[in-house]
Design a protein around this motif. Structure first.
Motif, PDB file in Angstrom:
ATOM      1  N   HIS A 179       0.834  -1.201   0.000  1.00 22.75           N
ATOM      2  CA  HIS A 179       0.000   0.000   0.000  1.00 22.75           C
ATOM      3  C   HIS A 179       0.869   1.251   0.000  1.00 22.75           C
ATOM      4  O   HIS A 179       0.604   2.205  -0.739  1.00 22.75           O
ATOM      5  CB  HIS A 179      -0.927  -0.007   1.217  1.00 22.75           C
ATOM      6  N   ASP A 180       1.924   1.252   0.820  1.00 30.28           N
ATOM      7  CA  ASP A 180       2.829   2.394   0.853  1.00 30.28           C
ATOM      8  C   ASP A 180       3.628   2.505  -0.443  1.00 30.28           C
ATOM      9  O   ASP A 180       3.936   3.605  -0.901  1.00 30.28           O
ATOM     10  CB  ASP A 180       3.796   2.268   2.035  1.00 30.28           C
ATOM     11  N   GLY A 181       3.985   1.370  -1.037  1.00 27.80           N
ATOM     12  CA  GLY A 181       4.720   1.399  -2.293  1.00 27.80           C
ATOM     13  C   GLY A 181       3.921   2.049  -3.405  1.00 27.80           C
ATOM     14  O   GLY A 181       4.440   2.872  -4.172  1.00 27.80           O
ATOM     15  N   ALA A 182       2.638   1.710  -3.505  1.00 29.23           N
ATOM     16  CA  ALA A 182       1.777   2.333  -4.512  1.00 29.23           C
ATOM     17  C   ALA A 182       1.626   3.822  -4.230  1.00 29.23           C
ATOM     18  O   ALA A 182       1.658   4.652  -5.151  1.00 29.23           O
ATOM     19  CB  ALA A 182       0.415   1.650  -4.525  1.00 29.23           C
ATOM     20  N   ALA A 183       1.476   4.190  -2.951  1.00 29.76           N
ATOM     21  CA  ALA A 183       1.337   5.595  -2.592  1.00 29.76           C
ATOM     22  C   ALA A 183       2.586   6.387  -2.959  1.00 29.76           C
ATOM     23  O   ALA A 183       2.501   7.515  -3.468  1.00 29.76           O
ATOM     24  CB  ALA A 183       1.045   5.721  -1.099  1.00 29.76           C
ATOM     25  N   ALA A 184       3.756   5.804  -2.717  1.00 28.18           N
ATOM     26  CA  ALA A 184       5.005   6.501  -3.021  1.00 28.18           C
ATOM     27  C   ALA A 184       5.154   6.752  -4.515  1.00 28.18           C
ATOM     28  O   ALA A 184       5.582   7.833  -4.934  1.00 28.18           O
ATOM     29  CB  ALA A 184       6.191   5.690  -2.495  1.00 28.18           C
ATOM     30  N   GLU A 185       4.788   5.781  -5.333  1.00 30.55           N
ATOM     31  CA  GLU A 185       4.928   5.964  -6.778  1.00 30.55           C
ATOM     32  C   GLU A 185       3.888   6.942  -7.318  1.00 30.55           C
ATOM     33  O   GLU A 185       4.181   7.749  -8.209  1.00 30.55           O
ATOM     34  CB  GLU A 185       4.839   4.618  -7.493  1.00 30.55           C
ATOM     35  N   LEU A 186       2.663   6.895  -6.789  1.00 35.51           N
ATOM     36  CA  LEU A 186       1.665   7.893  -7.180  1.00 35.51           C
ATOM     37  C   LEU A 186       2.139   9.293  -6.790  1.00 35.51           C
ATOM     38  O   LEU A 186       1.961  10.259  -7.554  1.00 35.51           O
ATOM     39  CB  LEU A 186       0.320   7.584  -6.528  1.00 35.51           C
ATOM     40  N   ASP A 187       2.724   9.414  -5.621  1.00 36.80           N
ATOM     41  CA  ASP A 187       3.293  10.684  -5.164  1.00 36.80           C
ATOM     42  C   ASP A 187       4.313  11.195  -6.178  1.00 36.80           C
ATOM     43  O   ASP A 187       4.260  12.362  -6.622  1.00 36.80           O
ATOM     44  CB  ASP A 187       3.940  10.448  -3.794  1.00 36.80           C
ATOM     45  N   VAL A 227       4.045   1.346 -10.903  1.00 34.61           N
ATOM     46  CA  VAL A 227       5.333   0.757 -10.508  1.00 34.61           C
ATOM     47  C   VAL A 227       6.424   1.757 -10.849  1.00 34.61           C
ATOM     48  O   VAL A 227       6.372   2.421 -11.890  1.00 34.61           O
ATOM     49  CB  VAL A 227       5.572  -0.583 -11.246  1.00 34.61           C
ATOM     50  N   ASN A 228       7.424   1.854 -10.001  1.00 33.33           N
ATOM     51  CA  ASN A 228       8.538   2.760 -10.248  1.00 33.33           C
ATOM     52  C   ASN A 228       9.218   2.430 -11.581  1.00 33.33           C
ATOM     53  O   ASN A 228       9.398   1.253 -11.914  1.00 33.33           O
ATOM     54  CB  ASN A 228       9.544   2.649  -9.099  1.00 33.33           C
TER      55      ASN A 228
END
Length: 474
Positions: free
Chosen positions: A52-60, A212-213
């Protein structure tokens, strides 16, 4: 059998060449010009696992590259009296100590269409804090976690939040908890989760691909060789990369040994933050066992196939890297439903029987099925960068405030002290009932006390169990 992985990789790279290059990130200071009113988006996630945090970081990152100011929040931090930490630790423990109970809870909430009254009461305690945390200029709010969607949806229904709320579905399978009344738009990576979201009652569902990054991309042969050298891996043998999420849970030891013994590929295991598991694997003779890995793109370049048990962020990263994915010995709950959804989408193979493991891996590494899986995985990203999730969020933000959803009466608020006491009791009851429900269906008589004592043990997050008996993760 001759090793043919390299030739298959080269054919996959031809397909990868059709994938557009993502927009490179730039500094925040250059992206947002000073204006009277900053263009602002809030993203609400939860530090439960890493997906969940990984998706949030990439959207950010992507929204910032489009000139938007992004505020990030962790839902667990918005729960009072450090209850968020108790919820996270309790969730972790039930997956580690009593995965059978988690499966029953998952199925019961799936049939009921969502959480019960205690869970709803707990989430309501975050509503006012969520409102207080949002910047006045926020133009849209995005959730990457089901609980956050429920908090934000409730605020929209009450009329206390007037900007659009979007949910980005991080999973390929959609539990009813993901679909919250009041959420304006649900974003899905593929048509399969989109259809499941609609069936669960979501109104506006849009397919916009995974997030995804851009570091996750197909590697060249020199990058593949360099990655193997860097990680101390065999130069020419086929490699099966085994992942089990950031918590490193599931029947990892059993799967690692089965991979080694079947002879189709050398197992390379990533245990996340579960360093004790990595040490046990090395003691078992699994030579290539790692804890937390900072450069997962390079490790994916080194591998020939990904074996996973939860269908989370690691699967999407493997798709982006042009790697075929196999679901095997999946964790209960979302691990099983994600495996089914990925198979339905044609993105991954679900190996249901140990007897099929060797042949399936040979097909994915050397044969036409592997090439088809690589093509299907890379095809998920065909809409980037112009039509991905960040672009859809930016469009919703630019459209301005949507029509309000059907209004419901504003709920009465308890005084602060009484609400805090009720919240603490609710949190304890949620965890106790979660474990207790599963225990009650599997034990009776004197065994109940033993099971409760085992299920509520909060110190040993990686118990020393026999191979295949480790717990499960989110």
């Amino acid at each position: 059998m001759p090793y043919l992985g390299s030739s298959v990789h080269l054919r996959a790279l031809a397909t990868a060449a059709l994938r557009p290059e993502p927009v490179p990130p730039t500094g925040r200071a250059e992206q947002v010009a000073p204006t009277a009113r900053a263009e602002r988006v809030a993203i609400v996630s939860a530090s439960i696992g890493a997906g969940h945090d990984g998706a949030a970081a990439e959207l950010d990152r992507r929204l910032a590259a489009r000139g938007l100011t992004v505020d990030r929040f962790d839902l667990l931090d918005l729960l009072p009296a450090r209850i968020g930490r108790l919820v996270r630790d309790g969730y972790h423990q039930i997956l580690v100590q009593a995965p059978w109970a988690y499966q029953r809870i998952y199925r019961s909430t799936e049939r009921a269409g969502g959480g019960g009254p205690l869970a709803r009461a707990l989430l309501r305690t975050a509503e006012q804090r969520m409102l207080g945390a949002l910047h006045p200029d926020t133009g849209a709010v995005v959730s990457t976690y089901p609980g956050a969607s429920r908090v934000l949806g409730g605020l929209r229904l009450d009329g206390r939040l007037t900007v659009p709320v979007l949910t980005y579905l991080t999973d390929f399978s959609v539990h009813p908890l993901w679909v919250a009344d009041g959420v304006d738009v649900h974003l899905a990576a593929h048509a399969v989760p989109a259809a499941q979201a609609r069936a669960a009652g979501a109104r506006d569902v849009r397919v916009c691909g995974p997030v995804v990054n851009p570091r996750f991309r197909p590697g060249t042969e020199p990058e593949r060789a360099a990655a193997r050298t860097r990680f101390g891996l065999p130069a020419n043998a086929p490699l099966a990369l085994l992942v089990a999420g950031s918590w490193g849970v599931g029947p990892v030891r059993q799967v690692a040994m089965e991979l080694r013994d079947c002879g189709a590929a050398v197992p390379v295991v990533v245990c996340g933050r579960n360093t004790a598991l990595a040490e046990r694997l090395r003691a078992d003779g699994i030579e290539h066992a790692f804890g937390w890995v900072d450069d997962m793109p390079a490790l994916l370049h080194a591998a020939d196939v990904l074996v996973q048990n939860a269908g989370g962020l690691s699967s999407l990263e493997a798709f982006a890297a042009g790697l075929p994915v196999a679901s095997y010995r999946c964790i209960p709950g979302h691990g099983l439903t994600n495996a089914a959804a990925l198979e339905e989408a044609g993105a991954a193979v679900w190996i249901r029987e140990p007897a099929l493991l060797k042949a399936a891996l040979h097909d994915l590494i050397d044969g036409p099925p592997g090439l088809r899986q690589r093509t299907a995985g890379l095809g998920l990203f065909a809409a980037e960068p112009d039509g991905g999730p960040a672009a859809e969020i930016a469009r919703v933000h630019a459209a301005g405030p949507p029509p309000p959803p059907p209004r419901t009466p504003v709920r009465r608020r308890r005084p602060t002290t009484r609400r805090l006491v009720a919240t603490t009791a609710a949190a304890g009851a949620v965890w106790a009932s979660a474990v207790g429900t599963g225990i009650a269906t599997a034990y009776d008589g004197p065994d109940v006390l033993h099971a409760i004592g085992h299920g509520l043990h909060l110190e040993d997050t990686a118990p020393d169990q026999a191979p295949g008996a480790e717990g499960h993760h989110s």
